[in-house]
Design a protein around this motif. Structure first.
Motif, short mmCIF file in Angstrom:
data_model
loop_
_atom_site.label_atom_id
_atom_site.label_comp_id
_atom_site.label_asym_id
_atom_site.label_seq_id
_atom_site.Cartn_x
_atom_site.Cartn_y
_atom_site.Cartn_z
N ARG A 14 9.55 -9.08 -3.12
CA ARG A 14 9.97 -8.15 -4.19
C ARG A 14 8.95 -8.18 -5.33
N VAL A 15 8.55 -9.40 -5.66
CA VAL A 15 7.57 -9.56 -6.75
C VAL A 15 6.27 -8.86 -6.37
N ILE A 16 5.87 -9.08 -5.10
CA ILE A 16 4.63 -8.44 -4.64
C ILE A 16 4.77 -6.92 -4.71
N ALA A 17 5.96 -6.40 -4.25
CA ALA A 17 6.19 -4.96 -4.25
C ALA A 17 6.18 -4.42 -5.68
N ALA A 18 6.81 -5.18 -6.59
CA ALA A 18 6.85 -4.74 -7.99
C ALA A 18 5.44 -4.74 -8.59
N SER A 19 4.66 -5.80 -8.22
CA SER A 19 3.28 -5.88 -8.72
C SER A 19 2.48 -4.70 -8.22
N LEU A 20 2.75 -4.35 -6.96
CA LEU A 20 2.05 -3.24 -6.34
C LEU A 20 2.36 -1.93 -7.09
N ASP A 21 3.68 -1.75 -7.37
CA ASP A 21 4.07 -0.54 -8.12
C ASP A 21 3.36 -0.52 -9.48
N ALA A 22 3.22 -1.75 -10.05
CA ALA A 22 2.66 -1.84 -11.40
C ALA A 22 1.15 -1.58 -11.41
N ARG A 23 0.51 -1.64 -10.23
CA ARG A 23 -0.94 -1.37 -10.16
C ARG A 23 -1.23 0.06 -10.64
N GLU A 57 -8.66 8.99 2.85
CA GLU A 57 -7.33 9.40 3.31
C GLU A 57 -6.89 8.53 4.49
N GLU A 58 -7.82 8.29 5.41
CA GLU A 58 -7.50 7.44 6.57
C GLU A 58 -7.15 6.03 6.11
N GLN A 59 -7.87 5.57 5.09
CA GLN A 59 -7.62 4.23 4.54
C GLN A 59 -6.20 4.16 3.95
N MET A 60 -5.82 5.22 3.24
CA MET A 60 -4.47 5.29 2.65
C MET A 60 -3.41 5.31 3.75
N LYS A 61 -3.71 6.09 4.80
CA LYS A 61 -2.72 6.26 5.89
C LYS A 61 -2.54 4.97 6.69
N ASN A 62 -3.38 4.00 6.44
CA ASN A 62 -3.26 2.74 7.19
C ASN A 62 -2.20 1.81 6.59
N HIS A 63 -1.64 2.18 5.40
CA HIS A 63 -0.78 1.21 4.72
C HIS A 63 0.51 0.88 5.49
N PRO A 64 1.11 1.81 6.30
CA PRO A 64 2.30 1.37 7.06
C PRO A 64 1.97 0.25 8.06
N GLY A 93 2.05 -2.47 2.41
CA GLY A 93 0.69 -2.43 2.98
C GLY A 93 -0.35 -1.91 2.00
N LYS A 94 0.10 -1.23 0.94
CA LYS A 94 -0.86 -0.68 -0.02
C LYS A 94 -1.58 -1.79 -0.79
N ILE A 95 -1.09 -3.02 -0.61
CA ILE A 95 -1.75 -4.15 -1.28
C ILE A 95 -3.19 -4.28 -0.77
N GLN A 96 -3.41 -3.76 0.44
CA GLN A 96 -4.75 -3.84 1.03
C GLN A 96 -5.59 -2.60 0.71
N THR A 97 -4.98 -1.63 0.04
CA THR A 97 -5.73 -0.41 -0.29
C THR A 97 -6.50 -0.65 -1.60
N PRO A 98 -7.80 -0.47 -1.58
CA PRO A 98 -8.59 -0.74 -2.80
C PRO A 98 -8.15 0.15 -3.97
N ASP A 99 -8.31 -0.37 -5.18
CA ASP A 99 -7.92 0.38 -6.37
C ASP A 99 -8.63 1.74 -6.45
N ASP A 100 -9.93 1.76 -6.05
CA ASP A 100 -10.66 3.02 -6.20
C ASP A 100 -10.14 4.10 -5.26
#
Ligand SMILES: [Fe+2]
Length: 469
Positions: free
Chosen positions: A279-288, A350-357, A330-337
């Motif tokens: 949950r903390v990780i998910a919340a941190s992710l949202d906060a990015r 786009e392909e990189q984003m689509k990899n998050h599931p 999975g978006k934790i692995q998606t770079p900020d840029d």
């Protein structure tokens, strides 16, 4: 009776064999009954043979004694030529025993001087050849003969008086009496044997019950322990080995249950700790991304509200809530840029984003008790018509929880500001969702979602209270 106890072999939880009872009972019956049967047959045969022999010996001796008495009594009358005395002796002897077939007294010339049949008197004695010599009893000889069609034991005793041989006494004894006596004894022995056999059957049944009943109780206790039902201690009603075994089993079961409860508690605590961490990780992710702050929580609330409307149980809602919290893990692995890019994404981005599931499922794979959320996290971007990603599955192939999350995810994305566009109004977002019913979303679920959102504002207190979030 035996067949009724036979249960088919079943294998329960943990490879537990559910068959019980019939094996022991069958073995007892298979071993004890033939043994008892053989014993009874042997004893019956021995007793019958001994009885037959005793009866035969008694009959032989009885006939010989009567024949001797006749010979002793007839001596004087024969010498004194007293036919009346001899007649009385013959008729009294004949009447004294129903087994006596005839009594005859003959003189030294083998002429019958007295006979219970008057027609035989004064005639030569009709000797018949002996079939079987039966032995001698003192001066009396016994032979088995057939006289006038009847099987008899014929006794012959010489008559002497005052040292002179004056004649012969002959006595016929019917063998019918012996046969009747032997038959009667045999019937009684067989009846007793049958009673003993029946008693042995029920005795074996009782004996097997003494063994199988506690074993069955123990077996039921093992099954209830293995299947995690509420365990009831097995009653121990005897102080023998089986009773001691039952009491020890109860103690062991209590220990196992206490350890199991402690383990479950620990596992639950561990699971809660893991989930809190995620949950903390998910919340941190949202906060990015300031634009997606609180996204996972809102998606969880809306999908759970819809799930509750669809009649899901509390357990299902709990799973749905967690899967919704984890859905973009999975978006934790998606770079900020890429994640925070304001401009349009390139094809590679786009392909990189689509990899998050898929990235999300890899993270969940690390903890076994998070595995059950993997299908939902993996499929939350699948489309109803099969044009989604990552697997292109369609319709009912997409997990129901993933379909609910997809609706809430789309609605939340549309109703929050993005760098490249303003948030849509709730009604506009609902209209947009309905525009994609049958393509991106299940028509029924899209309708239910739209109905819910129109009836109850998305973050209305009613919804918040109805959810254990
Ligand atoms: Fe997503």
């Amino acid at each position: 009776m035996i067949a009724m106890d036979i249960e088919t072999k079943e294998t329960g939880p943990g490879g537990i064999d559910r068959r019980v009872g019939a094996g022991i009972r069958l073995k007892l019956f298979g071993f004890l009954l033939p043994l008892v049967f053989l014993l009874i047959v042997s004893v019956t045969w021995v007793v019958t043979e001994v009885t037959k022999s005793t009866l035969r010996r008694d009959l032989l001796q009885r006939g010989a004694a009567i024949s001797r008495v006749v010979a002793l009594s007839a001596g004087h009358s024969l010498l004194a030529n007293d036919p009346l005395g001899l007649d009385r002796l013959v008729s009294e002897t004949r009447a004294s025993d129903p087994d006596i077939a005839f009594v005859a007294i003959r003189d030294n010339s083998d002429v019958v001087v007295a006979h219970d049949l008057v027609t035989e008197r004064g005639k030569p004695y009709r000797a018949v050849p002996p079939l079987l010599p039966l032995g001698t009893f003192g001066d009396t000889r016994a032979d088995e003969v057939v006289r006038d069609g009847r099987r008899l034991i014929e006794y012959t005793t010489p008559i002497s008086f005052a040292g002179r041989h004056v004649g012969i006494a002959s006595l016929g004894l019917s063998m019918q009496g012996l046969a009747n006596a032997q038959r009667s004894i045999r019937r009684r022995i067989f009846a007793a044997a049958a009673v003993i056999l029946v008693a042995a059957f029920f005795g074996t049944l009782l004996l097997s019950s003494f063994i199988t009943t506690p074993v069955k109780r123990l077996h039921r206790g093992v099954l209830s322990l293995a299947s995690s039902e509420t365990f009831q201690p097995v009653p121990a009603r005897s102080s023998d080995e089986l009773g001691a075994l039952t009491r020890n089993f109860n103690r062991m079961a209590e220990t196992i249950l206490a350890q199991k409860t402690a383990l479950q508690k620990k596992a639950l605590q561990l699971e809660e700790a893991y989930i809190s961490m995620v949950r903390v990780i998910a919340a941190s992710l949202d906060a990015r991304d300031p634009y997606t702050m609180g996204h996972s929580t809102r998606v969880a609330r809306m999908s759970c509200a819809l799930g509750r409307r669809l009649g899901m149980s509390e357990g299902e809602l709990s799973d749905l809530e967690r899967a919704a919290i984890f859905h973009d893990l999975g978006k934790i692995q998606t770079p900020d840029d890429v994640l925070l890019k304001v401009d349009r994404l390139s094809r590679a981005e786009e392909e990189q984003m689509k990899n998050h599931p898929i990235d999300g499922t890899e993270i969940l794979r690390m903890a076994p008790f998070l595995h059950r959320y993997i299908p939902v996290v993996r499929s939350h971007h699948e489309w109803y018509n099969g044009e989604g990603y990552p697997d292109g599955i369609r319709g009912g192939e997409i997990p129901l929880h993933a379909q609910l999350i997809a609706l809430a995810d789309a609605f939340d994305a549309m109703t929050t500001d993005r760098p490249y566009r303003q948030a849509l109004s709730e009604e506009a977002a609902i209209t947009e969702i309905l525009r994609f019913r049958g393509t991106q979303f299940s028509p029924e679920l899209a309708d239910a979602f739209a109905k819910m959102m129109r009836e109850t504002p998305p973050m209305d207190e009613t919804i918040l209270k109805s959810m254990a979030l």
